[in-house]
Design a protein around this motif. Sequence first.
Motif: not given
Length: 173
Positions: A118-123, A113-116, A39-45
């Motif tokens: 966001p409801r809307i995922l970034p690209p 990555d088990e962090r919460p 899935c695409w759910t690991s969010i990084h800057r």
Amino acid sequence: MLLFAYGSLLNPESAERALHRSFTGADLITAELPDYALCWTSIHRIAVEGVGELAASFLNLRPQAGARALGALLVIDAAEFARLCAREKGYSVHHVQCRTETGQWSSAVTFVDERPTPRILPPAPRAYLSKIEAGLKQLPASFATAYRAALPEPAGWVAGNYGFVDPEQKSHT
């Protein structure tokens, strides 16, 4: 120790940068991780050339009964594992059982990555997918085809070369 890799570490050049040793496609043992899905759910800057800083989605694993995540096993040592822990910021280490292409079961570690989220995922960065695609070209064609078929679409794409904003993460990629 064995590492189950499922993203940019499928690319030997990315693995070389992260682990500080040379790799080829032959160093990767294709495998599947049962009861997990990509899935695409690991969010990084990240900082993207010509765009600036933004949040981006990267591949992750999520538990899902009956699913299977495709990836590859790499042999790593303790020092390499420590470098990966710095690189895979935000991910937790999971001990898993993988099945190789020959049907053999192997114990491995992987990063989840088990962090919460966001409801809307970034690209997702298109250059990240390009790294994965370059790695898939060095693996068996049947594996690459199955991996691509199982790879979900992200919420969108961001074009351009990117780097992580976090200095420690950036130094290991």
